[in-house]
Design an enzyme around this catalytic site. Structure first.
Site, short mmCIF file in Angstrom:
data_model
loop_
_atom_site.label_atom_id
_atom_site.label_comp_id
_atom_site.label_asym_id
_atom_site.label_seq_id
_atom_site.Cartn_x
_atom_site.Cartn_y
_atom_site.Cartn_z
N GLY A 33 -63.07 -79.21 58.19
CA GLY A 33 -62.77 -80.59 57.82
C GLY A 33 -62.03 -80.69 56.50
CG ASP A 146 -71.76 -77.00 55.02
OD1 ASP A 146 -72.36 -77.62 55.92
OD2 ASP A 146 -70.52 -76.85 55.01
#
Ligand SMILES: Nc1ncnc2c1ncn2[C@@H]1O[C@H](COP(=O)(O)OP(=O)(O)O)[C@@H](O)[C@H]1O
Ligand SMILES: [Mg+2]
Length: 330
Positions: A33, A146
């Site tokens: 992203g 993450d």
């Protein structure tokens, strides 16, 4: 197109062959992203690297820049066999970049998409390697934030005892870490919500145990093919992470012993205090549960099985085969 964004927004083919900060770009290998990753040639050292170019908007965000510098240094300082070594992190033409070891193979996301759930033995081998990387990072005061299959790179191992070598990458390089909820200022979510810990969602302080949660979601997916919570929309998924009990894993994998469910319930506890204190503690518990061993136990070695004759009280040297036999724990 302004000069500072051309590196990033150009079509991948436009960058191939171009030189960026001492690296010649050879091929695009992945896109997330907020970054594009290329295979590139380090022109100074004549070696292949993975060159990650971060989205220009991140370079304009002061919080991200500070974190980028801090976390790149911290990650580069960890010398660990299961953490992708960072060679250089810097900025060129308004683009933040990281040069790191090129890992030939596949990321776990692609592997799971291609092969579906992994056999328990493979899942445990992969999990143990990721766990050792996360625990090492935590020992250095670094929280990954993450943990997800896309940040786990799987390459060929050294021999049949070690069929795969697994690397963890991308410490703190998440847009999620910029805002407490993972939403940008315009309310658009960036990244996946499948592995996000309840305290990340509610904006409470995060520590190593948020990685225990994310990691447990990943291990759940390697065993079942899907993360613990699946919902139709993002808000429902955020709610589930915060308030719903994870469904028992053995519902999808009835071949695994029921003790596995308790292990995941603990690793995925809503409150960080109720989780395993480390990722390896979780993997050890999972290994014991899958093999039906007592909690906290380990495979008995020849030493354990050597039962002395109570009538014989003479001191004995250890049997010759005892020396190289170590405990079977993780
Ligand atoms: N050091 C590396 N060596 C080889 N491939 C890599 C490396 N780092 C990242 N990749 C590949 O690039 C892809 C995109 O990375 P990234 O931009 O971090 O997105 P994401 O982590 O969301 O998948 C990864 O999923 C992986 O397949
Ligand atoms: Mg990544």
């Amino acid at each position: 197109m302004s000069r500072d964004t051309s590196l990033f927004t150009g079509r991948p083919s436009e960058l191939v062959g171009r030189q960026v900060a001492g690296y010649r770009i050879e091929q695009e290998i992945g896109r997330g992203g907020m970054a594009v990753v290329y295979r590139a040639r380090d022109l100074r050292l004549e070696r292949t690297v993975a060159l990650k170019l971060l989205a220009p908007e991140l370079a304009r965000n002061d919080t991200f820049r500070r974190r980028f510098t801090h976390e790149s240094r911290a990650a580069a300082a960890i010398d660990h066999p299961h953490i992708v070594p960072v060679f250089e992190a810097g900025e060129t033409d308004g683009i933040l970049y990281i040069a790191m070891r090129y890992v030939a193979g596949s990321d776990l996301r692609h592997l799971l998409d291609r092969e579906g759930p992994l056999p328990p033995a493979t899942a445990l081998r992969v999990a143990a390697q990721v766990a050792s990387a996360l625990d090492a990072a935590h020992d250095h005061g670094l929280v990954h934030r993450d943990v997800k299959p896309g940040n786990i790179l799987v390459s060929r191992g050294t021999d049949s005892d070690h069929p795969e070598h697994v690397y963890l990458t991308d410490f703190g390089l998440t847009k999620k870490s910029l805002s407490l909820t993972g939403f940008t200022t315009v309310g658009q979510f960036v990244g996946t919500l499948d592995y996000v810990a309840p305290e990340q969602i509610s904006g409470r302080p995060v520590d190593a145990r948020c990685d225990v949660y994310g990691f447990a979601c990943v291990v759940h997916e390697t065993l079942t093919g899907h993360p613990p919570f699946r919902r139709d929309d993002d808000m429902a998924l955020l709610w589930a992470h915060q308030y719903d009990d994870p469904p028992p894993l053995t519902r999808t994998r009835p071949d695994l012993p029921e003790q596995v469910d308790a292990v995941f319930a603990k690793a995925l506890a809503k409150s960080p205090e109720d989780r395993y204190p480390s990722c390896l503690a979780f993997v050890t518990a999972l290994r014991n549960a899958t093999t039906g061993r007592a909690a906290g136990g380990y495979a008995p070695t020849h030493v354990d099985l050597h039962v002395p004759d109570p009538a014989d009280d003479r001191p004995k040297p250890p049997p010759r085969w005892a020396a190289p036999v170590f405990g079977g724990g993780v």
